[in-house]
Scaffold this motif. Structure first.
Motif, PDB file in Angstrom:
ATOM      1  N   LEU A 188       0.799  -1.218   0.000  1.00 23.89           N
ATOM      2  CA  LEU A 188       0.000   0.000   0.000  1.00 23.89           C
ATOM      3  C   LEU A 188       0.836   1.274   0.000  1.00 23.89           C
ATOM      4  O   LEU A 188       0.423   2.291  -0.543  1.00 23.89           O
ATOM      5  CB  LEU A 188      -0.907   0.021   1.234  1.00 23.89           C
ATOM      6  N   ILE A 189       2.013   1.241   0.606  1.00 25.42           N
ATOM      7  CA  ILE A 189       2.791   2.457   0.824  1.00 25.42           C
ATOM      8  C   ILE A 189       3.083   3.241  -0.450  1.00 25.42           C
ATOM      9  O   ILE A 189       2.955   4.464  -0.462  1.00 25.42           O
ATOM     10  CB  ILE A 189       4.107   2.128   1.571  1.00 25.42           C
ATOM     11  N   PRO A 190       3.473   2.615  -1.574  1.00 23.97           N
ATOM     12  CA  PRO A 190       3.797   3.406  -2.763  1.00 23.97           C
ATOM     13  C   PRO A 190       2.668   4.314  -3.236  1.00 23.97           C
ATOM     14  O   PRO A 190       2.919   5.343  -3.857  1.00 23.97           O
ATOM     15  CB  PRO A 190       4.114   2.334  -3.818  1.00 23.97           C
ATOM     16  N   LYS A 191       1.413   3.935  -2.967  1.00 20.93           N
ATOM     17  CA  LYS A 191       0.276   4.724  -3.427  1.00 20.93           C
ATOM     18  C   LYS A 191      -0.146   5.802  -2.431  1.00 20.93           C
ATOM     19  O   LYS A 191      -0.950   6.663  -2.742  1.00 20.93           O
ATOM     20  CB  LYS A 191      -0.929   3.810  -3.685  1.00 20.93           C
ATOM     21  N   ALA A 192       0.392   5.727  -1.213  1.00 21.08           N
ATOM     22  CA  ALA A 192      -0.101   6.617  -0.158  1.00 21.08           C
ATOM     23  C   ALA A 192       0.197   8.087  -0.445  1.00 21.08           C
ATOM     24  O   ALA A 192      -0.633   8.953  -0.214  1.00 21.08           O
ATOM     25  CB  ALA A 192       0.508   6.220   1.186  1.00 21.08           C
ATOM     26  N   SER A 193       1.411   8.376  -0.926  1.00 19.06           N
ATOM     27  CA  SER A 193       1.767   9.770  -1.172  1.00 19.06           C
ATOM     28  C   SER A 193       0.895  10.376  -2.263  1.00 19.06           C
ATOM     29  O   SER A 193       0.478  11.529  -2.172  1.00 19.06           O
ATOM     30  CB  SER A 193       3.238   9.869  -1.570  1.00 19.06           C
TER      31      SER A 193
END
Length: 400
Positions: free
Chosen positions: A179-184
């Motif tokens: 999920l992290i890559p899409k959070a920003s």
């Protein structure tokens, strides 16, 4: 709204699956822990499970507000990481006090999933596919429940309980990495959306929405009643069938398995129905009324045939599954745009409240030698739920 890539829906389904794994980790490992640790017993583990549910119930509504303010993806990632670390820590710290602390932290993290998941889906899935998205989300949770016993017991048998806790934490951290890559990107989008909303508010002088409205409260009650009716079958039907119908433990478990399997199938069918029809309240009402009638048949008839019982309970499971996507669509219809996290956080608390009340009520019925009361209760709660769903349908409240 743009049609989301499949990867977005897949990510949300994965996190929901992880959340359901985490909900079952301690209950599944309970027997093994009792055999390997001297500092705990049933009551102590039961208290730890209660702490998890109570914390989740208390903080879920406030978490929904944070979801709307900070962005659902960011809150979801934080919750997933915190929950995963809490279970991971249990693989290294074998003190009962820490078990209580870790379960409280895990309960806090668990409160994130429903508000964040539903907010992401509501804000990114196109209207004509929303029912199917909700159904896949619910289905992924069922899959999580289904695989947890085998996964946890296999790891604990080949290694030990500590390794099972570690595995449950690690898989959650892996999901967080997805999920992290899409959070920003989402944070940038959420800031833009917030600025747009603020401009609209200033231009049109829209009043601030109240925290609780009659519609939100009615859906909270609906979720509470669904938790009670579903919990009566999922958690107490086996004991009721053994005590009140002369059915063996193995056969009673077959009936419960039929309920769980058909529920999963019903959820997928319900997603299709929710997309093809806008009468979500009528779909839920019809399914609830028929399910209540089946529960009444079981409660009042002298049935002793395992096949008949299994078929009837399987039908109840299928219809219960059909209800879920329309239920979620009813909530979405009353959630103002930009407030999905708050609304879903409040109404989902009904599940936790029902999960606290139900075991006491149904346990008392069995202790008082009223096993058929389990099915009477299911029927009564379903009828009450149907009344609320029908009221929401005729009221015709739509998204603003």
């Amino acid at each position: 709204m743009k049609l989301p890539r499949l990867s977005l829906l897949s990510q949300i389904c994965i996190t929901h699956l992880i959340s359901h794994i985490h909900m079952l980790v301690l209950p599944i490992l309970m027997p093994v822990m009792l055999m390997t640790r001297q500092d705990i017993d049933f009551i102590k583990i039961g208290f730890a499970i209660s702490v998890f549910n109570i914390v989740s119930a208390v903080v879920q509504a406030p978490v929904g507000i944070f979801v709307d303010k900070l962005g659902p993806k960011r809150v979801l990632i934080v919750g997933l990481i915190i929950g995963s670390l809490s279970f991971l820590s249990l693989g290294f710290i074998n003190h009962y006090i820490w078990l209580i602390i870790a379960m409280a932290i895990a309960g806090l993290a668990n409160a994130v999933y429903h508000p964040a998941d539903y907010a992401i889906l509501s804000q990114n899935v196109i209207e004509k596919k929303m029912g199917r998205a909700f159904s896949l989300h619910t289905f992924s949770g069922f899959v999580g429940f289904a695989i947890t016993p085998t996964l946890m017991l296999t790891v604990s048998s080949f290694y030990n309980v500590n390794m099972a806790f570690i595995v449950s934490g690690v898989i959650g951290l892996i999901a967080a990495l997805i999920l992290i890559p899409k959070a920003s990107n989402e944070q940038n989008k959420s800031q833009q959306d917030k600025q747009s909303i603020d401009k609209t508010v200033q231009t049109t002088k829209v009043k601030r929405l109240p925290l609780i409205t009659p519609a939100i409260f009615s859906m909270f009650v609906l979720f509470l009643l669904l938790s009670l009716s579903g919990g009566s079958i999922q958690n107490f039907s086996v004991s009721a069938l053994i005590k009140g119908y002369g059915i063996s433990l193995d056969d009673a478990n077959i009936a419960l398995t039929a309920f769980l399997i058909t529920s999963s199938v019903g959820v997928l069918v319900g997603g299709q129905l929710a997309d093809y029809s806008k009468r979500h309240g009528l779909i839920a009402t019809g399914a609830l009324v028929i399910t209540a009638l089946i529960a009444l048949i079981i409660a009042t008839s002298p049935i002793s045939s395992t096949i008949v019982i299994t078929l009837l309970i399987g039908m109840m499971g299928f219809l219960s599954g059909i209800i879920a996507p329309s239920r979620d669509m009813l909530v979405r219809n009353i959630a103002p745009k930009g407030s999905e996290g708050r609304v879903f956080g409040i109404v989902s608390t009904g599940f936790n409240v029902g999960g606290t009340i139900g075991p006491i009520l149904f346990g008392w019925l069995l202790d008082q030698n009223h096993p058929r009361g389990i099915f009477w209760s299911a029927a009564i709660f379903m009828v009450l739920t149907a009344m609320i769903a029908f009221y929401q349908e005729i009221k015709g409240e739509k998204r603003k």
